[in-house]
Motif scaffolding. Structure first.
Motif, PDB file in Angstrom:
ATOM      1  N   GLY A 268       0.819  -1.200   0.000  1.00 40.47           N
ATOM      2  CA  GLY A 268       0.000   0.000   0.000  1.00 40.47           C
ATOM      3  C   GLY A 268       0.852   1.248   0.000  1.00 40.47           C
ATOM      4  O   GLY A 268       2.055   1.199   0.257  1.00 40.47           O
ATOM      5  N   SER A 269       0.210   2.371  -0.268  1.00 39.01           N
ATOM      6  CA  SER A 269       0.964   3.619  -0.422  1.00 39.01           C
ATOM      7  C   SER A 269       1.004   4.471   0.839  1.00 39.01           C
ATOM      8  O   SER A 269       1.725   5.466   0.888  1.00 39.01           O
ATOM      9  CB  SER A 269       0.354   4.450  -1.553  1.00 39.01           C
ATOM     10  OG  SER A 269      -0.989   4.787  -1.252  1.00 39.01           O
ATOM     11  N   THR A 270       0.250   4.106   1.847  1.00 38.01           N
ATOM     12  CA  THR A 270       0.188   4.955   3.031  1.00 38.01           C
ATOM     13  C   THR A 270       0.416   4.203   4.340  1.00 38.01           C
ATOM     14  O   THR A 270       1.096   4.699   5.223  1.00 38.01           O
ATOM     15  CB  THR A 270      -1.173   5.676   3.115  1.00 38.01           C
ATOM     16  OG1 THR A 270      -2.217   4.721   2.878  1.00 38.01           O
ATOM     17  CG2 THR A 270      -1.263   6.785   2.089  1.00 38.01           C
ATOM     18  N   GLY A 271      -0.143   3.011   4.504  1.00 36.01           N
ATOM     19  CA  GLY A 271       0.030   2.266   5.742  1.00 36.01           C
ATOM     20  C   GLY A 271      -0.645   2.952   6.909  1.00 36.01           C
ATOM     21  O   GLY A 271      -1.791   3.378   6.827  1.00 36.01           O
ATOM     22  N   ILE A 272       0.080   3.089   8.018  1.00 36.21           N
ATOM     23  CA  ILE A 272      -0.449   3.732   9.215  1.00 36.21           C
ATOM     24  C   ILE A 272       0.020   5.186   9.230  1.00 36.21           C
ATOM     25  O   ILE A 272       1.213   5.460   9.099  1.00 36.21           O
ATOM     26  CB  ILE A 272       0.019   3.007  10.481  1.00 36.21           C
ATOM     27  CG1 ILE A 272      -0.432   1.537  10.443  1.00 36.21           C
ATOM     28  CG2 ILE A 272      -0.528   3.682  11.728  1.00 36.21           C
ATOM     29  CD1 ILE A 272       0.171   0.692  11.545  1.00 36.21           C
ATOM     30  N   GLN A 273      -0.930   6.101   9.375  1.00 36.01           N
ATOM     31  CA  GLN A 273      -0.616   7.525   9.381  1.00 36.01           C
ATOM     32  C   GLN A 273      -1.427   8.219  10.470  1.00 36.01           C
ATOM     33  O   GLN A 273      -2.428   7.693  10.959  1.00 36.01           O
ATOM     34  CB  GLN A 273      -0.956   8.165   8.023  1.00 36.01           C
ATOM     35  CG  GLN A 273      -0.188   7.601   6.845  1.00 36.01           C
ATOM     36  CD  GLN A 273       1.273   8.010   6.841  1.00 36.01           C
ATOM     37  OE1 GLN A 273       1.629   9.065   7.345  1.00 36.01           O
ATOM     38  NE2 GLN A 273       2.123   7.174   6.270  1.00 36.01           N
ATOM     39  N   ARG A 274      -0.977   9.415  10.807  1.00 33.15           N
ATOM     40  CA  ARG A 274      -1.717  10.228  11.766  1.00 33.15           C
ATOM     41  C   ARG A 274      -2.233  11.458  11.042  1.00 33.15           C
ATOM     42  O   ARG A 274      -1.464  12.285  10.563  1.00 33.15           O
ATOM     43  CB  ARG A 274      -0.814  10.631  12.935  1.00 33.15           C
ATOM     44  CG  ARG A 274      -1.578  11.032  14.189  1.00 33.15           C
ATOM     45  CD  ARG A 274      -0.677  10.990  15.417  1.00 33.15           C
ATOM     46  NE  ARG A 274      -1.461  11.216  16.632  1.00 33.15           N
ATOM     47  CZ  ARG A 274      -1.636  12.419  17.195  1.00 33.15           C
ATOM     48  NH1 ARG A 274      -1.075  13.488  16.646  1.00 33.15           N
ATOM     49  NH2 ARG A 274      -2.353  12.549  18.285  1.00 33.15           N
ATOM     50  N   GLU A 275      -3.542  11.556  10.925  1.00 35.27           N
ATOM     51  CA  GLU A 275      -4.201  12.691  10.280  1.00 35.27           C
ATOM     52  C   GLU A 275      -5.297  13.205  11.211  1.00 35.27           C
ATOM     53  O   GLU A 275      -5.936  12.424  11.915  1.00 35.27           O
ATOM     54  CB  GLU A 275      -4.821  12.266   8.943  1.00 35.27           C
ATOM     55  CG  GLU A 275      -3.812  11.765   7.907  1.00 35.27           C
ATOM     56  CD  GLU A 275      -2.965  12.864   7.305  1.00 35.27           C
ATOM     57  OE1 GLU A 275      -3.322  14.052   7.523  1.00 35.27           O
ATOM     58  OE2 GLU A 275      -1.971  12.567   6.636  1.00 35.27           O
ATOM     59  N   PHE A 276      -5.512  14.494  11.206  1.00 39.72           N
ATOM     60  CA  PHE A 276      -6.537  15.121  12.066  1.00 39.72           C
ATOM     61  C   PHE A 276      -6.329  14.734  13.530  1.00 39.72           C
ATOM     62  O   PHE A 276      -7.281  14.525  14.283  1.00 39.72           O
ATOM     63  CB  PHE A 276      -7.953  14.717  11.621  1.00 39.72           C
ATOM     64  CG  PHE A 276      -8.224  14.862  10.153  1.00 39.72           C
ATOM     65  CD1 PHE A 276      -8.082  16.088   9.523  1.00 39.72           C
ATOM     66  CD2 PHE A 276      -8.600  13.770   9.380  1.00 39.72           C
ATOM     67  CE1 PHE A 276      -8.330  16.219   8.164  1.00 39.72           C
ATOM     68  CE2 PHE A 276      -8.850  13.899   8.031  1.00 39.72           C
ATOM     69  CZ  PHE A 276      -8.714  15.130   7.406  1.00 39.72           C
ATOM     70  N   ASP A 277      -5.049  14.586  13.948  1.00 43.92           N
ATOM     71  CA  ASP A 277      -4.709  14.190  15.325  1.00 43.92           C
ATOM     72  C   ASP A 277      -5.326  12.850  15.712  1.00 43.92           C
ATOM     73  O   ASP A 277      -5.743  12.633  16.863  1.00 43.92           O
ATOM     74  CB  ASP A 277      -5.152  15.267  16.328  1.00 43.92           C
ATOM     75  CG  ASP A 277      -4.333  16.536  16.199  1.00 43.92           C
ATOM     76  OD1 ASP A 277      -3.138  16.434  15.824  1.00 43.92           O
ATOM     77  OD2 ASP A 277      -4.875  17.632  16.440  1.00 43.92           O
ATOM     78  N   GLN A 278      -5.369  11.925  14.733  1.00 44.08           N
ATOM     79  CA  GLN A 278      -5.920  10.592  14.980  1.00 44.08           C
ATOM     80  C   GLN A 278      -5.142   9.591  14.140  1.00 44.08           C
ATOM     81  O   GLN A 278      -4.797   9.861  12.993  1.00 44.08           O
ATOM     82  CB  GLN A 278      -7.403  10.546  14.604  1.00 44.08           C
ATOM     83  CG  GLN A 278      -8.018   9.157  14.617  1.00 44.08           C
ATOM     84  CD  GLN A 278      -7.972   8.516  15.996  1.00 44.08           C
ATOM     85  OE1 GLN A 278      -8.412   9.097  16.981  1.00 44.08           O
ATOM     86  NE2 GLN A 278      -7.417   7.304  16.071  1.00 44.08           N
ATOM     87  N   SER A 279      -4.846   8.432  14.721  1.00 42.77           N
ATOM     88  CA  SER A 279      -4.137   7.380  14.002  1.00 42.77           C
ATOM     89  C   SER A 279      -5.094   6.595  13.121  1.00 42.77           C
ATOM     90  O   SER A 279      -6.147   6.139  13.581  1.00 42.77           O
ATOM     91  CB  SER A 279      -3.454   6.426  14.985  1.00 42.77           C
ATOM     92  OG  SER A 279      -2.441   7.094  15.709  1.00 42.77           O
ATOM     93  N   PHE A 280      -4.712   6.427  11.843  1.00 46.37           N
ATOM     94  CA  PHE A 280      -5.521   5.677  10.890  1.00 46.37           C
ATOM     95  C   PHE A 280      -4.676   4.574  10.250  1.00 46.37           C
ATOM     96  O   PHE A 280      -3.505   4.788   9.928  1.00 46.37           O
ATOM     97  CB  PHE A 280      -6.031   6.579   9.765  1.00 46.37           C
ATOM     98  CG  PHE A 280      -7.060   7.587  10.189  1.00 46.37           C
ATOM     99  CD1 PHE A 280      -8.401   7.238  10.265  1.00 46.37           C
ATOM    100  CD2 PHE A 280      -6.688   8.890  10.510  1.00 46.37           C
ATOM    101  CE1 PHE A 280      -9.348   8.165  10.649  1.00 46.37           C
ATOM    102  CE2 PHE A 280      -7.631   9.830  10.894  1.00 46.37           C
ATOM    103  CZ  PHE A 280      -8.967   9.466  10.967  1.00 46.37           C
ATOM    104  N   ALA A 281      -5.279   3.424  10.075  1.00 43.87           N
ATOM    105  CA  ALA A 281      -4.717   2.378   9.220  1.00 43.87           C
ATOM    106  C   ALA A 281      -5.429   2.505   7.882  1.00 43.87           C
ATOM    107  O   ALA A 281      -6.623   2.208   7.770  1.00 43.87           O
ATOM    108  CB  ALA A 281      -4.948   0.996   9.829  1.00 43.87           C
ATOM    109  N   MET A 282      -4.702   2.958   6.876  1.00 45.43           N
ATOM    110  CA  MET A 282      -5.308   3.329   5.601  1.00 45.43           C
ATOM    111  C   MET A 282      -5.213   2.164   4.615  1.00 45.43           C
ATOM    112  O   MET A 282      -4.146   1.879   4.072  1.00 45.43           O
ATOM    113  CB  MET A 282      -4.622   4.582   5.057  1.00 45.43           C
ATOM    114  CG  MET A 282      -4.784   5.779   5.975  1.00 45.43           C
ATOM    115  SD  MET A 282      -3.694   7.129   5.512  1.00 45.43           S
ATOM    116  CE  MET A 282      -4.300   8.457   6.564  1.00 45.43           C
ATOM    117  N   VAL A 283      -6.330   1.510   4.392  1.00 50.37           N
ATOM    118  CA  VAL A 283      -6.394   0.347   3.513  1.00 50.37           C
ATOM    119  C   VAL A 283      -6.902   0.801   2.146  1.00 50.37           C
ATOM    120  O   VAL A 283      -8.067   1.185   2.008  1.00 50.37           O
ATOM    121  CB  VAL A 283      -7.327  -0.734   4.091  1.00 50.37           C
ATOM    122  CG1 VAL A 283      -7.386  -1.930   3.153  1.00 50.37           C
ATOM    123  CG2 VAL A 283      -6.848  -1.155   5.480  1.00 50.37           C
ATOM    124  N   SER A 284      -6.049   0.759   1.157  1.00 43.81           N
ATOM    125  CA  SER A 284      -6.461   1.179  -0.182  1.00 43.81           C
ATOM    126  C   SER A 284      -7.345   0.105  -0.798  1.00 43.81           C
ATOM    127  O   SER A 284      -6.923  -1.036  -0.980  1.00 43.81           O
ATOM    128  CB  SER A 284      -5.243   1.431  -1.069  1.00 43.81           C
ATOM    129  OG  SER A 284      -4.513   2.545  -0.604  1.00 43.81           O
TER     130      SER A 284
END
Length: 570
Positions: A268-284
């Motif tokens: 994947g191109s992003t994996g685990i990121q922190r956006e809007f002060d929240q941790s996201f697991a970004m599954v494409s």
């Protein structure tokens, strides 16, 4: 950023609902009775569905999913937590990085171009590093260098569809003149105690080692899968995948048929990121489409002392300006997985960290309000290429001598297609722009699907290269996505001080080998289970790296996913 006015109705004002109450109530009652439509009334339709704590069913999160076989799970966790294991798997990644398996745009056919032979070394290295795996799997080759490892389950594939995990052996070349810019040589696989450096560390040899390591751990634990597990390693993902990606897909399609795979996992191109002060697991769950557009302009030449008002270079320049001056419009629609990501942010991120202007427009997007969709895309300008088709003029050629009028000029334009559009729509847009310029200069015009004779003078020709429609969007309300989500929740941790990791659909702006596998399953997920930073850990550029503490835990994630997918087999 200007926020729209909150148009809440004054509670004392009269409304059409009061004036025509009997009629409306009767109509609503009929709708409920006949169509069983749940109707909710809201004093603020732009906000209520996306307020924090709302019970709207938006961006639901599944609980942690732990395998039933606790003994195997514990065995793998203890292994992955041991320092000896860390040393061994880091050495394995360093070793495969030392094989410079570069793929080049101008490679000839496999068997004819000697530069392919480096992939024999990759295969030999994997076999030597994982004797237990190769003693238990069936190895098939697709076009020599495409590797397919099949660990057969106890339940026939017709009753329990296999799980397929993809990776690729090739890497982007490192130019000789750029080697000096690397902190450590790109093919040393240097480990400094915290970071593993080298070309392929993230893209994609770390992923390859992790998925084969997961099978190795499961075999050594004594586990026998019910569901067949397939690992497939391409050799040319970085140059379109035609030599290995497509042959691997063709092989598996012959073996298992259309819709014969349970789920596919790929990088994947992003994996685990922190956006809007929240941790996201970004599954494409989808990818943008792809198209290279070629434009050739031809005319008569001559001596530069007697030039026409506009030669082919000038006309081609006019075309480029017209294209760049008329970009594709962007809009956020419910079809785009990024809309789901924004919904997740609105529901789960801290209220103070999620833009109110975005929150207020989400309902309009959900209701297919075109103006609202365009306004939201405009307000998210820094993310615009998730919502619109991008276009980049990448190559331009014309002229061979300063005192000669050029006879031909050409350009190549790279486009990444938004999920809502199609190749045909892009072609129509480009033809409408270029045809006007051809008429203006009294030139013949050949569109994308018209014949073009390169020798014909005073003509503009257009053609498409490497055309790929946007990928189908994988369902997020089906069992495979829920199992993946539960596995993520169980194995991976939020970043920083966040108390939870939110799993969200996302969009892959680039393409992977999954583009060949659409017929095999609807459930295709592109996800790298690490925190990817600094432009995908500097993949494709100088000083590519991966953090060791994250890499060593990747096999636990993939092994747990295999176990959890097995647990739903009857």
């Amino acid at each position: 950023m200007t926020e729209p006015v909150d148009k809440r109705r004054d509670k004392n004002s009269k409304s059409p609902w009061v004036l025509h109450g009997a009629l409306v109530i009767g109509l609503v009652s009929a709708l409920i009775a006949i169509y069983n439509i749940p109707i909710q009334f809201s004093s603020s339709p732009e906000l209520d569905n996306y307020g924090l704590g709302t019970e709207s069913g938006i961006c639901p999160q599944v609980p942690k999913l732990s395998p039933r076989n606790k003994q195997v799970e514990q065995y793998i966790r203890e292994k992955v937590d041991s320092e000896e294991y860390h040393r061994k798997i880091i050495n394995k990644l360093s070793g495969i990085i030392r094989i410079p398996s570069e793929s080049y745009d101008d490679l000839g056919p496999i068997g004819e171009d000697d530069r392919w032979n480096i992939f024999f070394q990759v295969e030999g290295y994997i076999k030597a590093s994982y004797p237990t795996v190769f003693a238990n799997v069936k190895l098939d080759h697709a076009n020599t260098h495409g590797l397919i490892l099949t660990w057969e389950g106890s339940v026939p594939p017709s009753e329990a569809k296999p799980i397929l995990m993809l990776a690729h052996q090739d890497v982007v070349p490192v130019l000789a003149e750029n080697v000096k810019d690397w902190t450590y040589p790109p093919y040393d696989g240097h480990y400094d105690g915290e970071i593993i450096w080298g070309r392929g560390a993230t893209d994609d040899k770390g992923y390859l080692i992790s998925i084969i390591e997961s099978v190795d751990l499961l075999i050594k634990s004594g586990y026998k899968p019910k569901r067949t597990v397939i690992l497939a390693f391409g050799c040319d993902e970085e140059i379109s995948g035609e030599n290995c990606g497509r042959p691997i897909s063709d092989f598996l399609r012959r073996q298992y048929g259309d819709d014969g795979i349970y789920l596919i996992m790929d990088e994947g191109s992003t994996g685990i990121q922190r956006e809007f002060d929240q941790s996201f697991a970004m599954v494409s769950v989808a990818e943008k489409g792809y198209l290279d557009v070629g434009i050739n302009v031809s005319s008569t030449g001559g001596h530069a002392s007697n030039p026409p008002d506009h030669n082919v270079i000038g006309i081609l320049s006019e075309i480029v300006v017209a294209i760049e001056s008329n970009p594709f419009s962007g809009k956020v629609t419910p079809k785009n997985p990024m809309f789901r990501f924004l919904e997740c942010g609105a529901i789960h991120a801290p209220e103070s960290s999620f833009p109110k202007a975005v929150r207020r427009k989400l309902n309009k997007v959900a209701q297919n309000d075109i103006m609202g969709q365009e306004q939201l895309a405009h307000s998210l300008d820094d993310m615009r290429y998730f919502f619109q088709t991008s276009q980049s003029v990448g190559k331009i050629n014309g002229g061979v001598k300063i005192n000669a009028i050029p006879e031909t000029a050409s350009t190549l334009i790279n486009l990444r297609l938004a999920v809502e559009t199609s190749i045909a729509q892009v072609e129509e847009h480009y033809e409408s722009l270029v045809h006007k310029i051809a008429r203006k200069h009294g030139m013949a015009f050949a569109g994308f699907h018209s014949p073009c004779n390169p020798a014909e003078k005073r003509k503009i020709c257009m053609f498409g290269v490497d055309a790929l429609e946007p990928a189908p969007v994988s369902p997020v309300d089906a069992e495979p996505y829920r199992i993946l989500s539960g596995t993520i929740k169980n194995v991976l941790k939020p970043l920083g001080s966040d108390d939870q990791l939110i799993v969200t659909p996302y969009l892959m702006p680039a393409n992977t080998d999954t583009k060949f596998f659409w017929a095999l399953t609807k459930n295709i997920f592109r996800f790298t289970p690490v925190n990817l930073v600094e432009n995908l850990n500097r993949a494709h550029t100088t000083d590519e790296f991966i953090r060791a503490e994250e890499f060593v835990r990747e096999p636990l994630f993939f092994a747990t996913l295999i176990l959890n997918a097995d647990d739903v087999v009857d």
